[in-house]
Write a protein that holds these residues in place. Structure first.
Motif, PDB file in Angstrom:
ATOM      1  N   UNK A 187     -70.414  80.971  62.556  1.00  0.00           N
ATOM      2  CA  UNK A 187     -70.913  82.261  63.042  1.00  0.00           C
ATOM      3  C   UNK A 187     -70.285  83.446  62.303  1.00  0.00           C
ATOM      4  N   UNK A 188     -69.582  83.172  61.200  1.00  0.00           N
ATOM      5  CA  UNK A 188     -69.013  84.230  60.382  1.00  0.00           C
ATOM      6  C   UNK A 188     -67.603  84.632  60.764  1.00  0.00           C
ATOM      7  N   UNK A 189     -67.160  84.191  61.950  1.00  0.00           N
ATOM      8  CA  UNK A 189     -65.793  84.525  62.353  1.00  0.00           C
ATOM      9  C   UNK A 189     -64.795  83.806  61.455  1.00  0.00           C
ATOM     10  N   UNK A 190     -63.571  84.282  61.455  1.00  0.00           N
ATOM     11  CA  UNK A 190     -62.505  83.623  60.697  1.00  0.00           C
ATOM     12  C   UNK A 190     -61.332  83.360  61.632  1.00  0.00           C
ATOM     13  N   UNK A 191     -60.718  82.194  61.492  1.00  0.00           N
ATOM     14  CA  UNK A 191     -59.491  81.936  62.239  1.00  0.00           C
ATOM     15  C   UNK A 191     -58.422  81.548  61.236  1.00  0.00           C
ATOM     16  N   UNK A 192     -57.135  81.728  61.605  1.00  0.00           N
ATOM     17  CA  UNK A 192     -56.063  81.467  60.648  1.00  0.00           C
ATOM     18  C   UNK A 192     -55.077  80.426  61.172  1.00  0.00           C
ATOM     19  N   UNK A 193     -55.435  79.141  61.069  1.00  0.00           N
ATOM     20  CA  UNK A 193     -54.532  78.090  61.537  1.00  0.00           C
ATOM     21  C   UNK A 193     -53.452  77.746  60.495  1.00  0.00           C
ATOM     22  N   UNK A 194     -52.335  77.142  60.962  1.00  0.00           N
ATOM     23  CA  UNK A 194     -51.349  76.577  60.017  1.00  0.00           C
ATOM     24  C   UNK A 194     -51.729  75.130  59.694  1.00  0.00           C
ATOM     25  N   UNK A 195     -52.361  74.514  60.676  1.00  0.00           N
ATOM     26  CA  UNK A 195     -52.627  73.077  60.558  1.00  0.00           C
ATOM     27  C   UNK A 195     -54.070  72.819  60.970  1.00  0.00           C
ATOM     28  N   UNK A 196     -54.792  72.104  60.103  1.00  0.00           N
ATOM     29  CA  UNK A 196     -56.154  71.693  60.438  1.00  0.00           C
ATOM     30  C   UNK A 196     -56.163  70.173  60.573  1.00  0.00           C
ATOM     31  N   UNK A 197     -56.633  69.693  61.711  1.00  0.00           N
ATOM     32  CA  UNK A 197     -56.752  68.239  61.899  1.00  0.00           C
ATOM     33  C   UNK A 197     -58.225  67.886  61.955  1.00  0.00           C
ATOM     34  N   UNK A 198     -58.672  67.079  60.985  1.00  0.00           N
ATOM     35  CA  UNK A 198     -60.076  66.680  60.987  1.00  0.00           C
ATOM     36  C   UNK A 198     -60.200  65.354  61.722  1.00  0.00           C
ATOM     37  N   UNK A 199     -60.726  65.451  62.942  1.00  0.00           N
ATOM     38  CA  UNK A 199     -60.945  64.231  63.741  1.00  0.00           C
ATOM     39  C   UNK A 199     -62.394  63.832  63.545  1.00  0.00           C
ATOM     40  N   UNK A 200     -62.705  63.454  62.306  1.00  0.00           N
ATOM     41  CA  UNK A 200     -64.098  63.250  61.920  1.00  0.00           C
ATOM     42  C   UNK A 200     -64.416  61.780  61.722  1.00  0.00           C
ATOM     43  N   UNK A 201     -63.594  60.936  62.284  1.00  0.00           N
ATOM     44  CA  UNK A 201     -63.946  59.527  62.354  1.00  0.00           C
ATOM     45  C   UNK A 201     -63.667  58.723  61.106  1.00  0.00           C
ATOM     46  N   UNK A 202     -64.269  57.561  61.075  1.00  0.00           N
ATOM     47  CA  UNK A 202     -63.997  56.564  60.046  1.00  0.00           C
ATOM     48  C   UNK A 202     -65.311  55.975  59.557  1.00  0.00           C
ATOM     49  N   UNK A 203     -65.268  55.335  58.410  1.00  0.00           N
ATOM     50  CA  UNK A 203     -66.446  54.627  57.903  1.00  0.00           C
ATOM     51  C   UNK A 203     -66.090  53.153  57.730  1.00  0.00           C
ATOM     52  N   UNK A 204     -67.063  52.281  57.980  1.00  0.00           N
ATOM     53  CA  UNK A 204     -66.783  50.865  57.723  1.00  0.00           C
ATOM     54  C   UNK A 204     -66.662  50.637  56.228  1.00  0.00           C
ATOM     55  N   UNK A 205     -65.788  49.722  55.835  1.00  0.00           N
ATOM     56  CA  UNK A 205     -65.647  49.420  54.402  1.00  0.00           C
ATOM     57  C   UNK A 205     -65.472  47.931  54.205  1.00  0.00           C
ATOM     58  N   UNK A 206     -66.199  47.389  53.271  1.00  0.00           N
ATOM     59  CA  UNK A 206     -66.126  45.951  52.971  1.00  0.00           C
ATOM     60  C   UNK A 206     -66.008  45.804  51.463  1.00  0.00           C
ATOM     61  N   UNK A 207     -64.868  46.233  50.896  1.00  0.00           N
ATOM     62  CA  UNK A 207     -64.762  46.245  49.422  1.00  0.00           C
ATOM     63  C   UNK A 207     -64.857  44.847  48.836  1.00  0.00           C
ATOM     64  N   UNK A 208     -64.527  43.854  49.647  1.00  0.00           N
ATOM     65  CA  UNK A 208     -64.474  42.490  49.118  1.00  0.00           C
ATOM     66  C   UNK A 208     -65.854  41.816  49.131  1.00  0.00           C
ATOM     67  N   UNK A 209     -66.868  42.522  49.634  1.00  0.00           N
ATOM     68  CA  UNK A 209     -68.202  41.938  49.712  1.00  0.00           C
ATOM     69  C   UNK A 209     -69.173  42.778  48.889  1.00  0.00           C
ATOM     70  N   UNK A 210     -70.025  42.145  48.104  1.00  0.00           N
ATOM     71  CA  UNK A 210     -71.082  42.884  47.421  1.00  0.00           C
ATOM     72  C   UNK A 210     -72.006  43.468  48.492  1.00  0.00           C
ATOM     73  N   UNK A 211     -72.432  44.745  48.319  1.00  0.00           N
ATOM     74  CA  UNK A 211     -73.186  45.416  49.380  1.00  0.00           C
ATOM     75  C   UNK A 211     -74.417  44.643  49.849  1.00  0.00           C
ATOM     76  N   UNK A 212     -75.090  43.943  48.920  1.00  0.00           N
ATOM     77  CA  UNK A 212     -76.351  43.302  49.333  1.00  0.00           C
ATOM     78  C   UNK A 212     -76.115  42.145  50.308  1.00  0.00           C
ATOM     79  N   UNK A 213     -74.893  41.618  50.335  1.00  0.00           N
ATOM     80  CA  UNK A 213     -74.629  40.495  51.247  1.00  0.00           C
ATOM     81  C   UNK A 213     -74.794  40.906  52.701  1.00  0.00           C
ATOM     82  N   UNK A 214     -74.424  42.153  53.015  1.00  0.00           N
ATOM     83  CA  UNK A 214     -74.572  42.647  54.376  1.00  0.00           C
ATOM     84  C   UNK A 214     -75.803  43.533  54.528  1.00  0.00           C
TER      85      UNK A 214
END
Lengths: 447, 258
Positions: free
Chosen positions: A311-338
């Motif tokens: 909305x155009x406002x500005x705030x001035x924090x010292x610390x920003x915590x992004x509680x924006x979750x997680x993504x699943x990751x399966x690096x050991x599997x080729x994507x097409x397997x799942x």
């Protein structure tokens, strides 16, 4: 293993990846169905995400269950009935450790061992390459099946906010202790359960708190009518009330308990109840009412010491915590397997069975208005029974597979949800368990 | 069909916590043997096992525990108590239920993957048991049909070799108020985890008819192990050592095979 020419061939054994809650349930249930199991765990102890000692554990000092105890415990190994309605993370860890010890599951776990790759070798079998976590030489073993239980709350999803920021930005995964907040000006980004919990802890510790959410949510209290709210909700489910009526009741109950939050400046929810993952927090409205938390809209950018809001406002924090979750990751599997799409979303039957590979399954990759452990338990029972049926009665297994392929997705997956990655694996626990039970009945041993 | 996955009763109306008496003998327990949990029947408590069977099992290297379920609890609460105690023990448990405690055990097996289970003189066929009780002990049984106390007599619980003066204190101690569901309950669920199950009993038991023993053993895929001449209370009768030795031998054999 006597008379095995190839030492790496584990024949009928099944490989489980991860010794968190889902992996432990998988080991136990596979064993009960007569399988030998090798479980690989990168850490040196069980408990996965719930073990605060683990690098990738998201828990912080104040983490408690969001779903109440009876809806969270394993169906065949209850938590002590003297425990509180919402046990804390240390109790949950001790519960998982006792589960593991009780059934002697650690016997089959190779700790400090990471899975590097999992490749199909035809005939439904898999070559699993492992390596000790510290590095070192790798080792290949062949299995009759692979159950992936590597969790989906460890790889932080960080929002890309343009601009430079002079203060500190951390993801909620790095938030461990309220002392990190003490006396600081804190901006919490994210309206999920983690974001709300941290905003509340910040309200108790920080000098000022802004809580940024993109949309309005239905903030349910942890207790209604003196009972844990999820238990009350399940009464409605037990009565098989239609969704519309449940949505109406949900709004009525919230109006009578939490009340109107737009008064404090929160936006009106842009969706109906049951169309987003439930947010359960009794204290957030309390601190909004005490003026300790200032709700703000989306953060669109950083500019030096300030965060610029939608909305155009500005705030001035010292610390920003992004509680924006997680993504699943399966690096050991080729994507097409799942059947993983470009955006990283795997396409699995019942969020568990790989569609093209009958001996590959994922356990615990589900989000519900319910505890994860019972869902992971029944998923792993279904996986174990399926793998067993393939061996004992291939014809019937083929018939089950045929029948399952026609099971409508709408029957088990919640379709009407806010379309974000947060809700990729969102299910309604009653519908979901009914679908899993249907599958289990089809595979019922004929004895 | 009842759902095993959708447990709305447990989710919306969990059994509240209650004090449970557990008698344990664990000093000589061997690491390679699973703990035993004894579940007493109607009117009995952990004391009934503490007399003979518990010390005998402990001598043979088992961690032996006996439970007194909460007083006045219904079948669901008693099953809850058994599963709670089983899950509180350090390792997977062998359940040993006697009498109506065998019914509780059979239900508990649907909720907890026992290492193995023993159903001793199981009261799991409600109607034949009620009929047998009315025939042998009408005066003691009738009041229980109307909510009163069930008075079991010496003939029902013990064989002819049991001296009256030894039996009397035990009979006085047994205060039984059976619930209707002891007769009207649903069939026990399929055990989870497919544990080996042994049924033991006596052909001369005046409470559990022989046909009942055969039927229950067949349900679990076996034949009953019989101890002729004994009464219903296998763990208190004069030849108490025979069934417990046989049970422990069976257990040792089952455990070594797995």
């Amino acid at each position: 293993m006597p008379d095995t020419p190839d030492i790496a061939d584990r024949r009928d054994a099944v490989c489980v990846i991860g010794a968190g809650a889902s992996g432990l349930a998988a080991i136990k249930n596979l064993r009960e169905h007569g399988f030998e199991v090798d479980c690989y765990e990168r850490e040196t102890s069980v408990g996965g995400a719930w073990n605060w000692r683990h690098d990738r554990s998201p828990v912080s000092a104040g983490t408690h269950l969001i779903s109440s105890r009876p809806l969270t415990e394993f169906p065949d190994f209850p938590m002590p009935d003297t425990w509180p309605d919402y046990p804390g993370h240390q109790q949950v860890l001790s519960y998982l450790e006792r589960y593991s010890a009780h059934f002697g599951l650690e016997r089959d776990v190779w700790f400090g061992t990471e899975v590097v790759s999992v490749e199909p070798v035809g005939d439904g079998r898999w070559d699993v390459t492992t390596q000790s976590t510290g590095g070192g030489s790798s080792r290949v073993q062949r299995y009759a099946g692979v159950v992936v239980a590597n969790g989906h709350n460890w790889s932080p999803s960080r929002p890309e906010i343009p601009g430079d920021f002079r203060g500190q930005v951390i993801h909620s995964a790095q938030y461990k202790d309220p002392t990190q907040l003490r006396g600081r000006k804190v901006l919490v980004i994210g309206g999920g359960n983690t974001g709300c919990d941290i905003a509340v802890e910040a309200a108790q510790q920080a000098s000022s708190v802004w809580h940024s959410t993109r949309r309005g949510y239905w903030y349910a209290p942890k207790y209604v009518f003196g009972r844990p709210a999820d238990q009350v909700n399940d009464r409605l489910l037990a009565l098989r009330l239609p969704l519309r009526l449940r949505q109406w009741l949900y709004r009525r109950v919230l109006a009578l308990t939490t009340g109107d939050l737009t008064r404090y400046g929160l936006p009106v929810p842009d969706h109906q109840p049951y169309e987003s993952h439930p947010i359960v927090n009794s204290q957030l409205p309390f601190y909004l009412g005490h003026g300790r938390i200032t709700p703000v809209p989306d953060v669109t950018g950083f500019d030096g010491a300030s965060a610029v809001l939608a909305d155009g406002r500005r705030v001035e924090p010292d610390l920003v915590i992004t509680a924006t979750g997680y993504r699943p990751r399966f690096e050991f599997l080729a994507p097409e397997l799942l059947g993983t799409a470009e955006d990283g979303r795997p396409d699995l039957h019942l969020h568990a069975f790989a569609r093209q590979h009958p001996t590959l399954a994922v356990v615990g990759l589900v989000q519900a208005d319910f505890g994860l452990f019972p869902l992971a338990h029944w998923q792993s029972v279904a996986v174990a029974r399926w793998l067993r049926l393939r061996v004992t009665d291939p014809e019937r297994a083929a018939a089950v597979q045929q029948k399952e392929s026609t099971r409508p997705v709408a029957g088990w997956s919640r379709r009407r949800v806010v379309p974000t990655a947060r809700h990729w694996f969102e299910v309604d626990h009653a519908d979901y368990l009914r679908a899993v039970e249907g599958l289990l009945r089809e595979m019922e041993p004929t004895a | 069909m009842r759902s095993e996955l959708l447990r709305f009763a447990d989710w919306t109306d969990p059994v509240p916590a209650a004090a449970r008496e557990v008698v344990s003998l664990t000093e000589d327990a061997r690491d390679d043997l699973p703990p035993l949990l004894f579940v007493p029947g109607l009117g009995h408590g952990a004391w009934a096992f503490a007399e003979h069977w518990l010390p005998r099992a402990a001598e043979r290297g088992f961690a032996a525990h006996a439970l007194t379920p909460r007083p006045g609890g219904d079948l669901r609460a008693q099953v809850h108590d058994v599963v709670q105690v089983a899950a509180s023990l350090p390792r997977q448990v062998v359940l040993v239920g006697h009498g109506a405690g065998a019914l509780v055990t059979a239900y508990a097996m649907g909720r907890y993957p026992a290492r193995a289970a023993v159903l001793a003189a199981p009261v799991m066929d409600g109607w034949p048991t009620l009929w047998a009780a009315l025939r042998t002990n009408p005066v003691g049984t009738l009041p229980a049909l109307f909510g009163g106390r069930l008075r079991l007599n010496r003939k029902q619980l013990f064989g002819p070799g049991m001296p009256a003066e030894q039996a009397q204190p035990w009979l006085d101690r047994i205060v039984a108020r059976p619930r209707r569901e002891l007769v009207t309950h649903d069939p026990a669920p399929r055990p989870v985890g497919d544990p080996p199950v042994l049924v033991v009993g006596s052909p001369d038991d005046r409470i559990v008819p022989r046909t009942s023993l055969d039927r229950i053993a067949a349900l679990y895929g076996g034949a009953p192990l019989l101890f002729p001449g004994m009464g219903h209370d296998l763990m208190l009768d004069v030849t108490w050592s025979e069934p417990i030795e046989a049970v422990l031998d069976w257990l040792a054999k089952e455990l070594s095979e797995q």
